[in-house]
Design an enzyme around this catalytic site. Structure first.
Site, PDB file in Angstrom:
ATOM      1  N   SER A 100      -5.259  22.613 -44.520  1.00  0.00           N
ATOM      2  CA  SER A 100      -5.785  22.838 -43.175  1.00  0.00           C
ATOM      3  C   SER A 100      -5.739  21.611 -42.272  1.00  0.00           C
ATOM      4  O   SER A 100      -6.141  21.689 -41.111  1.00  0.00           O
ATOM      5  CB  SER A 100      -7.220  23.367 -43.252  1.00  0.00           C
ATOM      6  OG  SER A 100      -7.219  24.719 -43.658  1.00  0.00           O
ATOM      7  N   LYS A 154      -4.080  22.169 -38.971  1.00  0.00           N
ATOM      8  CA  LYS A 154      -4.793  22.599 -37.765  1.00  0.00           C
ATOM      9  C   LYS A 154      -4.956  21.481 -36.744  1.00  0.00           C
ATOM     10  O   LYS A 154      -5.242  21.750 -35.573  1.00  0.00           O
ATOM     11  CB  LYS A 154      -6.152  23.184 -38.150  1.00  0.00           C
ATOM     12  CG  LYS A 154      -6.083  24.480 -38.960  1.00  0.00           C
ATOM     13  CD  LYS A 154      -7.470  25.020 -39.254  1.00  0.00           C
ATOM     14  CE  LYS A 154      -7.432  26.371 -39.961  1.00  0.00           C
ATOM     15  NZ  LYS A 154      -7.121  26.278 -41.385  1.00  0.00           N
ATOM     16  N   SER A 187     -12.803  25.952 -40.037  1.00  0.00           N
ATOM     17  CA  SER A 187     -11.413  25.989 -40.493  1.00  0.00           C
ATOM     18  C   SER A 187     -10.880  27.421 -40.533  1.00  0.00           C
ATOM     19  O   SER A 187     -10.353  27.893 -41.532  1.00  0.00           O
ATOM     20  CB  SER A 187     -11.282  25.336 -41.881  1.00  0.00           C
ATOM     21  OG  SER A 187      -9.936  24.969 -42.126  1.00  0.00           O
TER      22      SER A 187
END
Length: 534
Positions: free
Chosen positions: A88, A91, A336
């Site tokens: 993640s 992101k 997230s």
């Protein structure tokens, strides 16, 4: 455990030089500190090398960069250009590009349109529900849209209810997303029309609750939120005595909206609560909206049809706008949220090309922003917006360069606030870091984006050292066999927080609790686990 699972961008004048790569060390099978680091009087390189030499990373790979946020000077690097799965941490690229491409005040809209005239309370034609990718639309929002339709004088629709999801393409799942994640809420299908069941905004899912019956042998009581007839429950579970085992399982069958509830639940036991994805979220949104219309006295005579664009001359009867992007970043980044990342990626694809939003066009838009920000996008591979794909490859160098560059953006303050804060107990402040680094100099100091997949972990962000100097750090670790290497990430950030320009000492990483492979929870972002562990 499931495997988690023509823009003209302004070119930044400021660039940061990459230090030379040092020798390979046998202990970690990866590159060491930068040339000349041995003469660094602070001892910072040696301190971080000591942490990375932890046995938990034996046979694994790490890419680490630490830099001065004000000057861009690299203070430490370890395998800085080694491309690894960032999970993640992907992101970071998606969220910053979204702020640049779409803008901080960007809002998704959902409209209801009439393809025909309304006379005497009858719409002579089809009613269209048109989405643009809002991942935060709740059942309550569809109810308000239905109320507006009724307030416009519509009591009956002679035609069909048509769900217009054509703002995005028809590809519902990302590249190499695991088949065993299909019913897991963090891997929901992506559509321009969907429904989120709660204010965590886990779009494309329903919440299934299983309560024990009153007596052994009774069927458990199952409820679905939001209430709808789009999903069907196949109840195979049973209630057992109070001393029995709780073995309830909730899973959606592949390619269907049949949710099977199996196992046993003891009398007086806790309610099991699971978030489960739906198959074809466009139909889910249409079903929830049709029910809302009926509740407000609007009868749709025809059937529901999916995937047709509203005609150009259709009259708008109702509209709903999402929160602004700068506010949407909070649930997106703090928790997230994968589906937010993918919706924003496809929205960027539409914005930059005018074609139905796709992963390909969205990723190209992200790469365009990175290039304009001075980040070498040719050195990375990104195939989705969330980092759920195991094809995503980033190096700490590119992540650190992005963290340095983004400080000069006009919207930086709003974006910076979206990063999780170490040891802040508020879920929408501390986010995925709210239980980490407590009782250390990094608590309420370090901000960063976490990342977790099986065998891949990352943490990248900002922290102030003991002198008050703001540092940028990026840590990506792959190919380890232990359940989690997050204690090593924390140790590095805590070491940075406690260091000065003249002195640094390694903080020993905390122990990793031994967990059987089948029960490993460190393989997923802590916010993806229900109930969340952070």
């Amino acid at each position: 455990m499931r495997r988690a699972i023509d823009l003209d961008f302004r070119t930044k004048a400021r660039r940061w030089a990459l230090p030379a790569v040092a020798l390979v060390t046998a202990a970690t099978l990866s590159w060491g500190a930068p040339a000349g680091a041995d003469s660094d009087p602070s001892g910072l390189p040696e301190a971080i090398d000591t942490i990375l030499g932890d046995p938990r990373m034996e046979g694994g790979a790490a890419s680490v960069v630490v830099a001065d946020a004000a000057t861009g000077e690299t203070l430490y690097q370890h395998n800085p250009t080694g491309r690894l799965m960032p999970a993640s941490n992907t992101k970071l690229a998606t969220s910053t590009a979204a702020m640049a491409v779409l803008g901080p005040d960007y809002r998704f809209s959902t409209d209801v349109l009439a393809a025909g005239k309304v006379r005497g309370g009858v719409l002579a034609g089809d009613l269209y529900l048109r989405g643009t990718g809002d991942p935060t639309t709740l059942a309550a929002d569809y109810d308000k849209l239905a109320a507006e339709v009724a307030a416009a004088g519509v009591k009956r629709v002679s035609g069909r209810l048509v769900a217009d999801d054509t703002r995005f393409d028809a590809q519902r799942q990302g590249d190499t997303w695991g088949a065993d994640d299909e019913s897991s809420y963090y891997a929901a299908q992506i559509s321009a029309l969907s429904v989120a069941p709660d204010t965590d905004y886990d779009t494309g899912t329903v919440i299934v609750e299983v309560e024990p019956g009153a007596r052994p042998g009774d069927k458990p009581v199952v409820s679905v939120t939001p209430k709808n007839d789009y999903v069907h429950v196949d109840l195979r579970a049973s209630t057992v005595g109070a001393d029995g085992d709780d073995t309830v399982g909730v899973v959606r069958e592949h390619g269907t909206n049949t949710i099977t509830v199996s196992g046993t639940v003891p009398v007086g036991g806790d309610t099991t609560k699971e978030w489960v994805t739906v198959w074809e979220p466009t139909g889910y949104a249409a079903a929830v909206f049709r029910d809302a219309l009926a509740a407000h006295g609007v009868k749709v005579t025809g059937a529901t049809r999916l995937g047709r664009a509203a005609p150009a001359g259709a009259q708008r009867l109702a509209t709903h706008d999402s929160m602004a992007l700068k506010d949407l970043l909070v649930p997106f980044m703090k928790l997230s949220n994968n589906m937010h990342a993918e919706s924003l990626t496809k929205a960027m694809g539409y914005k930059t090309t005018g074609r139905p939003g796709s992963w390909g066009d969205g990723i190209a838009a992200i790469a365009g922003y990175l290039k304009g920000a001075g980040v070498d996008a040719t050195k990375i591979r990104q195939v989705d917006g969330s980092g759920l794909s195991r094809k995503d490859n980033f190096a700490a160098r590119q992540l650190a360069d992005l963290l340095l560059a983004v400080q000069h953006e006009p919207w930086y303050a709003d974006w910076y606030k979206s990063l999780p804060v170490a040891c802040d107990p508020d879920r929408f402040v501390g986010g995925t870091l709210r239980t980490r680094m407590c009782g250390t100099p990094a608590a309420l100091n370090a901000r960063g984006k976490t990342g977790s997949l099986t065998g891949a972990s990352g943490l990248s962000g900002y922290v102030k050292d003991a002198d008050g100097r703001l540092l940028v750090y990026s840590i990506v670790q792959n190919n380890y066999l232990v359940s989690s290497v997050k204690p090593l990430e924390d140790a590095i950030v805590v070491t940075l927080a406690g260091s000065t320009g003249k002195k640094a000492a390694a903080v020993p990483p905390k122990a990793t609790r031994s967990v059987p492979a089948a029960e490993r929870r460190g393989d997923l972002e802590c916010s993806w686990l229900k109930p969340a562990t952070c």
